[in-house]
Design a protein around this motif. Structure first.
Motif, PDB file in Angstrom:
ATOM      1  N   LEU A 103       0.845  -1.208   0.000  1.00 54.79           N
ATOM      2  CA  LEU A 103       0.000   0.000   0.000  1.00 54.79           C
ATOM      3  C   LEU A 103       0.881   1.260   0.000  1.00 54.79           C
ATOM      4  CD1 LEU A 103      -2.961   0.545   2.493  1.00 54.79           C
ATOM      5  CD2 LEU A 103      -1.183   2.254   2.281  1.00 54.79           C
ATOM      6  N   GLU A 135      -1.326   7.015  18.813  1.00 51.73           N
ATOM      7  CA  GLU A 135      -1.561   6.001  17.772  1.00 51.73           C
ATOM      8  C   GLU A 135      -1.080   6.491  16.414  1.00 51.73           C
ATOM      9  OE1 GLU A 135      -5.387   4.328  17.245  1.00 51.73           O
ATOM     10  OE2 GLU A 135      -5.396   3.343  19.189  1.00 51.73           O
ATOM     11  N   ASP A 157       2.699   6.704  11.698  1.00 53.81           N
ATOM     12  CA  ASP A 157       3.565   7.483  10.799  1.00 53.81           C
ATOM     13  C   ASP A 157       4.985   6.922  10.781  1.00 53.81           C
ATOM     14  OD1 ASP A 157       1.392   9.070  10.270  1.00 53.81           O
ATOM     15  OD2 ASP A 157       2.019  10.724  11.555  1.00 53.81           O
ATOM     16  N   ASP A 208      -2.525  -0.563  19.792  1.00 53.00           N
ATOM     17  CA  ASP A 208      -2.719  -1.653  18.839  1.00 53.00           C
ATOM     18  C   ASP A 208      -2.250  -1.150  17.470  1.00 53.00           C
ATOM     19  OD1 ASP A 208      -5.199  -4.084  18.245  1.00 53.00           O
ATOM     20  OD2 ASP A 208      -4.148  -3.016  16.657  1.00 53.00           O
ATOM     21  N   LEU A 209      -1.179  -1.740  16.967  1.00 53.21           N
ATOM     22  CA  LEU A 209      -0.576  -1.202  15.736  1.00 53.21           C
ATOM     23  C   LEU A 209      -1.515  -1.307  14.531  1.00 53.21           C
ATOM     24  CD1 LEU A 209       3.135  -2.419  16.034  1.00 53.21           C
ATOM     25  CD2 LEU A 209       2.221  -0.120  16.450  1.00 53.21           C
ATOM     26  N   GLU A 210      -2.228  -2.432  14.418  1.00 52.54           N
ATOM     27  CA  GLU A 210      -3.134  -2.548  13.275  1.00 52.54           C
ATOM     28  C   GLU A 210      -4.192  -1.442  13.308  1.00 52.54           C
ATOM     29  OE1 GLU A 210      -4.756  -6.373  12.256  1.00 52.54           O
ATOM     30  OE2 GLU A 210      -6.478  -5.464  11.251  1.00 52.54           O
ATOM     31  N   ARG A 211      -4.729  -1.196  14.491  1.00 51.81           N
ATOM     32  CA  ARG A 211      -5.718  -0.124  14.618  1.00 51.81           C
ATOM     33  C   ARG A 211      -5.088   1.230  14.297  1.00 51.81           C
ATOM     34  NH1 ARG A 211      -9.495   1.804  19.775  1.00 51.81           N
ATOM     35  NH2 ARG A 211      -8.429   3.799  19.636  1.00 51.81           N
ATOM     36  N   ALA A 212      -3.865   1.450  14.791  1.00 48.02           N
ATOM     37  CA  ALA A 212      -3.169   2.708  14.504  1.00 48.02           C
ATOM     38  C   ALA A 212      -2.995   2.895  12.996  1.00 48.02           C
ATOM     39  CB  ALA A 212      -1.809   2.720  15.205  1.00 48.02           C
ATOM     40  N   LEU A 213      -2.664   1.820  12.304  1.00 46.45           N
ATOM     41  CA  LEU A 213      -2.386   1.902  10.860  1.00 46.45           C
ATOM     42  C   LEU A 213      -3.645   2.095  10.034  1.00 46.45           C
ATOM     43  CD1 LEU A 213       0.452  -0.755  10.664  1.00 46.45           C
ATOM     44  CD2 LEU A 213       0.694   1.706  10.268  1.00 46.45           C
ATOM     45  N   LYS A 258      -5.242   4.549   9.932  1.00 46.77           N
ATOM     46  CA  LYS A 258      -5.042   5.884   9.353  1.00 46.77           C
ATOM     47  C   LYS A 258      -4.627   5.786   7.887  1.00 46.77           C
ATOM     48  CE  LYS A 258      -1.880   9.819   9.741  1.00 46.77           C
ATOM     49  NZ  LYS A 258      -0.815  10.479  10.479  1.00 46.77           N
ATOM     50  N   TYR A 259      -3.814   4.784   7.580  1.00 42.95           N
ATOM     51  CA  TYR A 259      -3.350   4.595   6.192  1.00 42.95           C
ATOM     52  C   TYR A 259      -4.231   3.637   5.402  1.00 42.95           C
ATOM     53  CZ  TYR A 259       0.810   7.183   7.383  1.00 42.95           C
ATOM     54  OH  TYR A 259       1.652   8.185   7.772  1.00 42.95           O
ATOM     55  N   THR A 260      -4.763   2.624   6.102  1.00 41.91           N
ATOM     56  CA  THR A 260      -5.445   1.563   5.366  1.00 41.91           C
ATOM     57  C   THR A 260      -6.922   1.870   5.116  1.00 41.91           C
ATOM     58  OG1 THR A 260      -5.842   0.374   7.453  1.00 41.91           O
ATOM     59  CG2 THR A 260      -3.876  -0.212   6.229  1.00 41.91           C
ATOM     60  N   VAL A 310      -5.819   9.188   4.448  1.00 38.96           N
ATOM     61  CA  VAL A 310      -4.556   9.888   4.192  1.00 38.96           C
ATOM     62  C   VAL A 310      -4.429  10.114   2.695  1.00 38.96           C
ATOM     63  CG1 VAL A 310      -2.041   9.729   4.206  1.00 38.96           C
ATOM     64  CG2 VAL A 310      -3.345   8.957   6.186  1.00 38.96           C
ATOM     65  N   GLU A 311      -4.246  11.328   2.300  1.00 35.69           N
ATOM     66  CA  GLU A 311      -3.929  11.625   0.897  1.00 35.69           C
ATOM     67  C   GLU A 311      -2.456  11.998   0.854  1.00 35.69           C
ATOM     68  OE1 GLU A 311      -6.534  11.483  -1.267  1.00 35.69           O
ATOM     69  OE2 GLU A 311      -8.027  11.175   0.301  1.00 35.69           O
ATOM     70  N   GLY A 312      -1.878  12.025  -0.245  1.00 37.55           N
ATOM     71  CA  GLY A 312      -0.526  12.571  -0.533  1.00 37.55           C
ATOM     72  C   GLY A 312       0.603  12.487   0.484  1.00 37.55           C
ATOM     73  N   VAL A 313       0.351  12.741   1.766  1.00 44.71           N
ATOM     74  CA  VAL A 313       1.456  12.844   2.718  1.00 44.71           C
ATOM     75  C   VAL A 313       1.317  11.877   3.888  1.00 44.71           C
ATOM     76  CG1 VAL A 313       2.080  15.220   2.203  1.00 44.71           C
ATOM     77  CG2 VAL A 313       0.297  14.758   3.871  1.00 44.71           C
ATOM     78  N   LYS A 314       2.471  11.569   4.491  1.00 44.19           N
ATOM     79  CA  LYS A 314       2.493  10.646   5.638  1.00 44.19           C
ATOM     80  C   LYS A 314       2.627  11.422   6.924  1.00 44.19           C
ATOM     81  CE  LYS A 314       5.716   7.414   3.391  1.00 44.19           C
ATOM     82  NZ  LYS A 314       6.224   8.514   2.601  1.00 44.19           N
ATOM     83  N   ASP A 315       1.820  12.406   7.178  1.00 41.57           N
ATOM     84  CA  ASP A 315       1.928  13.053   8.491  1.00 41.57           C
ATOM     85  C   ASP A 315       0.577  13.598   8.945  1.00 41.57           C
ATOM     86  OD1 ASP A 315       3.592  15.958   7.063  1.00 41.57           O
ATOM     87  OD2 ASP A 315       1.536  15.289   6.952  1.00 41.57           O
TER      88      ASP A 315
END
Lengths: 103, 103
Positions: A11, A64, A69, B84-89, B91-93, B98-103
């Protein structure tokens, strides 16, 4: 469905590879460091010293986000360096390979 | 079977939670930083400047190891902070979050 390292890495590749590859490893590492700094701040906000107020819901949510990030930037760095994270983690997931310590 | 964030985080919990929890967030963050430094070194070794020798097989293998170690320490920090990392992620999934940027 449970999120796999492979699907997350893909992804991130689909979304960011062109930009991150053009920026290169050193510049991308600096972005990672910025997010590590934000993670440090969030960890402090969520572990207040005795007598200070408990973290707010917004601070919990931010913690989180900062974990997410950092992992996203790690995935990008892995992508532009040809590293497969699942394969890398076999160091931990293969029985008997790592005992006691994470180094 | 493909490695999931949830199963990796659980594996790290099973193996290290007692020690890492006793050490606490600040000390565990310092361990993470040590591994981030080793990742930086490995990234440099694997991106030599023009005219320098290509990375060796051992340097390639070490790069994978350093990614794994950083992710393992992140998983530990997440565990001792109830993240919980999966829950945290998500944001991306989660599409559109999330558009364009990772912040």
């Amino acid at each position: 469905m449970a999120l796999t390292f492979a699907s997350f890495q893909q992804l991130i590749r689909d979304r960011y590879y062109a930009t991150d590859s053009a920026r290169g490893t050193a510049g991308t590492f600096m972005w990672l460091m910025e997010e590590v700094g934000e993670l440090s701040t969030a960890l402090m906000d969520n572990n207040p010293p005795p007598g200070k107020p408990a973290p707010t819901a917004a601070q919990r949510a931010n913690l989180e986000e900062e974990f997410a990030d950092v992992i996203a930037w790690l995935a990008t760095l892995a992508n532009i360096n040809g590293v497969d994270l699942e394969r890398a983690l076999s160091k931990y997931t293969t029985a008997g390979k790592v005992e006691g310590v994470k180094d």
